[in-house]
Design an enzyme around this catalytic site. Structure first.
Site, PDB file in Angstrom:
ATOM      1  N   LYS A  54      34.141  44.909  41.327  1.00  0.00           N
ATOM      2  CA  LYS A  54      34.810  43.867  40.530  1.00  0.00           C
ATOM      3  C   LYS A  54      34.378  43.962  39.074  1.00  0.00           C
ATOM      4  O   LYS A  54      35.206  43.897  38.158  1.00  0.00           O
ATOM      5  CB  LYS A  54      34.459  42.471  41.070  1.00  0.00           C
ATOM      6  CG  LYS A  54      35.229  42.082  42.313  1.00  0.00           C
ATOM      7  CD  LYS A  54      34.633  40.845  42.975  1.00  0.00           C
ATOM      8  CE  LYS A  54      35.261  40.639  44.351  1.00  0.00           C
ATOM      9  NZ  LYS A  54      34.553  39.656  45.167  1.00  0.00           N
ATOM     10  N   GLN A  98      30.557  34.995  45.327  1.00  0.00           N
ATOM     11  CA  GLN A  98      30.803  35.924  46.428  1.00  0.00           C
ATOM     12  C   GLN A  98      30.391  35.300  47.764  1.00  0.00           C
ATOM     13  O   GLN A  98      29.296  34.760  47.894  1.00  0.00           O
ATOM     14  CB  GLN A  98      30.031  37.227  46.168  1.00  0.00           C
ATOM     15  CG  GLN A  98      30.285  38.330  47.179  1.00  0.00           C
ATOM     16  CD  GLN A  98      31.702  38.891  47.130  1.00  0.00           C
ATOM     17  OE1 GLN A  98      32.373  38.867  46.097  1.00  0.00           O
ATOM     18  NE2 GLN A  98      32.183  39.386  48.251  1.00  0.00           N
ATOM     19  N   ASP A 121      39.327  32.438  42.800  1.00  0.00           N
ATOM     20  CA  ASP A 121      39.509  32.731  44.225  1.00  0.00           C
ATOM     21  C   ASP A 121      40.563  31.816  44.858  1.00  0.00           C
ATOM     22  O   ASP A 121      41.061  32.099  45.944  1.00  0.00           O
ATOM     23  CB  ASP A 121      38.188  32.487  44.972  1.00  0.00           C
ATOM     24  CG  ASP A 121      37.420  33.765  45.250  1.00  0.00           C
ATOM     25  OD1 ASP A 121      38.062  34.812  45.449  1.00  0.00           O
ATOM     26  OD2 ASP A 121      36.175  33.701  45.278  1.00  0.00           O
TER      27      ASP A 121
HETATM   28  N1  GUN Z   1      34.009  37.857  50.312  1.00  0.00           N
HETATM   29  C1  GUN Z   1      34.940  38.635  50.904  1.00  0.00           C
HETATM   30  N2  GUN Z   1      36.131  38.467  50.306  1.00  0.00           N
HETATM   31  C2  GUN Z   1      35.944  37.563  49.316  1.00  0.00           C
HETATM   32  C3  GUN Z   1      36.801  36.997  48.344  1.00  0.00           C
HETATM   33  O1  GUN Z   1      37.995  37.263  48.262  1.00  0.00           O
HETATM   34  N3  GUN Z   1      36.217  36.111  47.496  1.00  0.00           N
HETATM   35  C4  GUN Z   1      34.913  35.775  47.572  1.00  0.00           C
HETATM   36  N4  GUN Z   1      34.451  34.886  46.709  1.00  0.00           N
HETATM   37  N5  GUN Z   1      34.089  36.287  48.463  1.00  0.00           N
HETATM   38  C5  GUN Z   1      34.607  37.171  49.328  1.00  0.00           C
END
Ligand code: GUN
Length: 296
Positions: A54, A98, A121
Site C-alpha cells: 500500500k 490494518q 476502508d
Molecule cells: N485486512 C485485510 N483486508 C483489509 C482491508 O481491506 N482493510 C483493512 N483495514 N484491513 C484489511
C-alpha cells in the site's frame, strides 16, 4: 462458451494511472497533495506485506504515505490517541487501520473512532449506514473494485440477477448494497443457503466471497454469466503452494461469459480503490469536484 478473462491487473493499473493524473492536477492547480496514513499494530506477516505494498503504491501515484507501525502490545488508549491525532491532521485525508488487530483491541471501537470522512476502508458505522441508504459515503475498496470491473464489462447492470456468495461486512454486504444501487436484483447467499447450486445457476452475475478454495464448481454457473472471484486461498497441490479463488476457475471458465482470474483479478483492484478513495476523500475535504469514474 469460453469466458473472456477480466484482467484485474491491467484494470487496476489504469485506475492508478487515473488517480496519478488527478493527483498531479491537484498539486499543480490547488497546491494540495493527498495523504494516506496506514496504521499497523503487531507483526502479522500477511499484514506487513499488504502495508508495504500500500505504501509503495501510494507514493507511486504521487500521494504522501504515512506509516505508523505500533508494537503488538500497544494499548487501546494509545491507538485511539494516534487516530485522534490523524483525524485532526489536515495533511492526512485517508486513514486505514490494518485488520486484524491483536485480540486485546476492540476492532469496532477502533474503526468507529476514525473520522468517517477519512475512513477510506468504508468500515465506519456511518459509512455503512450511508451506503445502505444510498447516500454519498466512503465505499469499501474490494466491493468498489468489483463494481468498477462489472460496470466496465457490462455498462449498465440494471435488471440483472446478481448473487453474492458470502455475507461479510467487508465484502458480501457492501457488495450487495452496491449491486442494488445499480438496480440489480440481488441475492445474498451463504453457508446456510438452501439449494445454493440452483440459486447460483439463476445469476447473471456471481460474486464469490466466502474464503473457501474452489467451492463454486463450473456446473453452478449459468451459461454466459459474469463471475467475479474475490477469494484468495493458499492451497498445496502437487507438492506446490498455489493461490486459488473461491471458484473452480477451469470449469467455470468453460461456461461463464467473463471471469476474473486468481491471482490477477479482484486482488490488484483493492489497493487501486484504496488510492481512489483517498483521492475522493481529499477532494471532498477541500470542497473540490470528485474524480469521475472512481466512486460508486
Ligand atoms: N485486512 C485485510 N483486508 C483489509 C482491508 O481491506 N482493510 C483493512 N483495514 N484491513 C484489511
Amino acid at each position: 462458451m469460453v469466458a473472456q478473462v477480466i484482467d484485474g491487473k491491467a484494470f487496476a493499473a489504469k485506475v492508478r494511472a487515473q488517480v496519478a493524473d488527478q493527483v498531479a492536477k491537484l498539486k499543480e492547480e490547488n497546491g494540495i497533495t493527498p495523504g494516506l496514513a496506514v496504521v499497523l499494530v503487531g507483526e502479522d506477516p500477511a499484514s506487513q506485506v499488504y502495508v508495504r505494498s500500500k505504501g509503495k503504491m501510494t507514493v507511486e501515484v504521487g500521494m504522501n504515505s504515512y506509516e505508523h507501525k505500533l508494537d503488538a502490545e500497544t494499548s487501546e488508549e494509545d491507538l485511539l490517541a494516534l487516530i485522534d491525532k490523524l483525524n485532526n491532521d489536515p495533511s492526512v485525508h485517508g486513514i486505514l487501520v490494518q485488520l486484524p488487530l491483536p485480540k486485546h483491541l476492540n476492532e469496532d471501537l477502533v474503526i468507529n473512532s476514525i473520522d468517517p470522512a477519512k475512513d477510506v476502508d468504508g468500515f465506519h458505522i456511518s459509512n455503512v449506514g450511508l451506503l445502505g441508504t444510498g447516500q454519498k459515503s466512503m465505499v469499501p475498496c474490494t466491493p468498489l473494485g468489483c463494481l468498477m470491473m462489472l460496470r466496465d464489462h457490462h455498462g449498465s447492470l440494471s435488471g440483472m440477477d446478481a448473487v453474492v456468495i458470502g455475507r461479510s461486512n467487508i465484502v458480501g454486504k457492501p457488495m450487495a448494497q452496491l449491486l442494488l444501487g445499480d438496480s440489480c436484483t440481488v441475492t445474498i447467499a451463504h453457508s446456510r443457503t438452501k439449494d445454493l447450486p440452483d440459486v447460483v445457476r439463476r445469476a447473471d452475475i456471481v460474486v464469490a466471497a466466502v474464503g473457501r478454495p474452489e467451492m463454486v464448481p463450473g456446473d453452478w454457473i449459468k451459461e454466459g454469466a459474469t463471475v467475479i472471484d474475490v477469494g484468495i486461498n493458499r492451497i498445496e497441490r502437487d507438492g506446490k503452494n498455489k493461490l486459488v479463488g473461491d471458484v473452480d476457475y477451469a470449469s467455470a471458465a468453460e461456461r461463464a461469459g467473463a471471469i476474473t482470474p486468481v491471482p490477477g483479478g479482484v486482488g490488484p483492484m483493492t489497493i487501486a480503490c484504496l488510492l481512489a478513495n483517498t483521492l475522493t476523500a481529499c477532494c471532498r475535504a477541500n470542497s473540490l469536484p470528485e474524480p469521475e469514474g472512481l466512486t460508486a
